[in-house]
Design a protein around this motif. Structure first.
Motif, PDB file in Angstrom:
ATOM      1  N   ASP A  52       0.861  -1.186   0.000  1.00  0.00           N
ATOM      2  CA  ASP A  52       0.000   0.000   0.000  1.00  0.00           C
ATOM      3  C   ASP A  52       0.895   1.233   0.000  1.00  0.00           C
ATOM      4  N   LEU A  53       1.258   1.680  -1.190  1.00  0.00           N
ATOM      5  CA  LEU A  53       2.170   2.817  -1.306  1.00  0.00           C
ATOM      6  C   LEU A  53       1.542   4.101  -0.771  1.00  0.00           C
ATOM      7  N   LYS A  54       0.226   4.207  -0.918  1.00  0.00           N
ATOM      8  CA  LYS A  54      -0.457   5.399  -0.414  1.00  0.00           C
ATOM      9  C   LYS A  54      -0.297   5.505   1.096  1.00  0.00           C
ATOM     10  N   ALA A  55      -0.396   4.372   1.783  1.00  0.00           N
ATOM     11  CA  ALA A  55      -0.228   4.380   3.237  1.00  0.00           C
ATOM     12  C   ALA A  55       1.216   4.676   3.614  1.00  0.00           C
ATOM     13  N   LEU A  56       2.165   4.114   2.881  1.00  0.00           N
ATOM     14  CA  LEU A  56       3.574   4.347   3.184  1.00  0.00           C
ATOM     15  C   LEU A  56       3.947   5.815   2.996  1.00  0.00           C
ATOM     16  N   VAL A  57       3.481   6.405   1.902  1.00  0.00           N
ATOM     17  CA  VAL A  57       3.773   7.820   1.646  1.00  0.00           C
ATOM     18  C   VAL A  57       3.040   8.701   2.658  1.00  0.00           C
TER      19      VAL A  57
END
Length: 314
Positions: free
Chosen positions: A172-177
């Motif tokens: 989940d790149l959105k969560a990481l960013v």
């Protein structure tokens, strides 16, 4: 452009479909310095020019290290490297260039897809040596295809997350960013789809994102061919008009002025040209936002002009 005659002194198997190539001077003299994110232009034995990120240690001035994945549907460069007995051969290498520099930030997130890991390996090494706050996500299609896994574990330990996309979904790149602080920066390199997704996520989160492409980006919906562009080639004393359906690079060559190029799709940086006057309409994926804003250089293979005329240092 400054060039060096370097000898291939080692070729190694870094992962399935990936070879590492070491380039050294004939007399062992130190090579020009470089920083993480840099790349070199290599002229292959056939004469093909290709760009490769440096993935070795900048402190080791004796060698340049690159890694090349075999691309079955590529343009021939990777197949030549994989299929040629290179050890002992001498290749022409042009000066180091860096459009993907590692800047100062409070926190770093490195995101790589496939062979896009190559410029990020020196970044990880540099961040670890600084004691910086950083993490990395490395996605690949099968563990056996992911080069530099052991080195990244040695440098970053559990800071580095490996994702085999044949076994699990992309994280989940959105969560990481979204979990990053306001003064963080994301560095991303890999397939076009990954870079465009990460860039969109970062823009939405207000997080700075720097990226390097190994292929052309999706054309902008608003990027029309445009009107005619008048090009004044100052050093040549020549003026040429590029028609709407003619690239500026083609127009320059039709005027009899030689200019180096490779990909001609705006992602390699080979045709970068100084702009003396006028405002370029940047359509490449090489220049940073700051470099675009300065208007001092552009890529005539894909870019055009915001006005009717550009004055170039050619």
């Amino acid at each position: 452009m400054t060039s060096l005659q370097l000898r291939v002194t080692r070729v190694t198997w870094e992962a399935e479909g990936v070879v590492g190539v070491r380039l050294s001077t004939r007399d062992g003299s130190p090579l020009p310095p470089w920083e993480p994110g840099a790349h070199i232009d290599v002229r292959l034995p056939s004469g093909l020019p290709r760009q490769y990120s440096l993935c070795g240690d900048p402190q080791d001035r004796r060698h340049y290290e690159i890694a090349v994945r075999l691309e079955a549907a590529g343009r021939g460069g990777s197949a030549e490297i994989h299929g040629t007995a290179l050890v002992g051969r001498e290749l022409v290498v042009t000066e180091v260039r860096n459009h993907f520099p590692l800047d100062t930030a409070d926190e770093y997130l490195l995101i790589a897809g496939g062979i896009g890991i190559t410029p990020l390996v020196p970044m990880a090494r540099a961040l670890a040596s600084r004691g910086a706050e950083w993490a990395a996500v490395y996605c690949g299609r099968g563990e056996e295809t992911m080069a530099f896994r052991h080195e990244l574990v040695a440098v970053g330990g559990d800071r580095v997350r490996f994702v085999d996309t044949t076994q699990e979904s992309r994280p989940d790149l959105k969560a990481l960013v979204g979990a990053l602080g306001p003064d963080a920066v994301v560095y991303c390199c890999g397939p076009v789809g990954l870079i465009e997704s990460v860039t969109e996520i970062c823009d939405g989160a207000g997080v700075r994102c720097e990226s390097e492409h190994f292929g052309a980006a999706t054309p902008r919906p608003d990027a029309e061919a445009g009107a005619e562009v008048e090009l004044e080639l100052r050093r040549s004393g020549t003026t040429v008009v590029a028609a709407p359906d003619t690239t500026l690079l083609e127009a320059i060559r039709e005027a009899g002025v030689e200019i180096e190029s490779d990909c001609e799709e705006g992602y390699c940086g080979t045709c970068e040209t100084r702009v003396l006057d006028g405002e370029p309409d940047h359509r490449d994926v090489v220049l940073s936002k700051a470099e675009r804003a300065s208007g001092r250089t552009f890529m005539p293979c894909v870019s055009r002009a915001c006005g009717r005329k550009l004055v170039l240092d050619l």
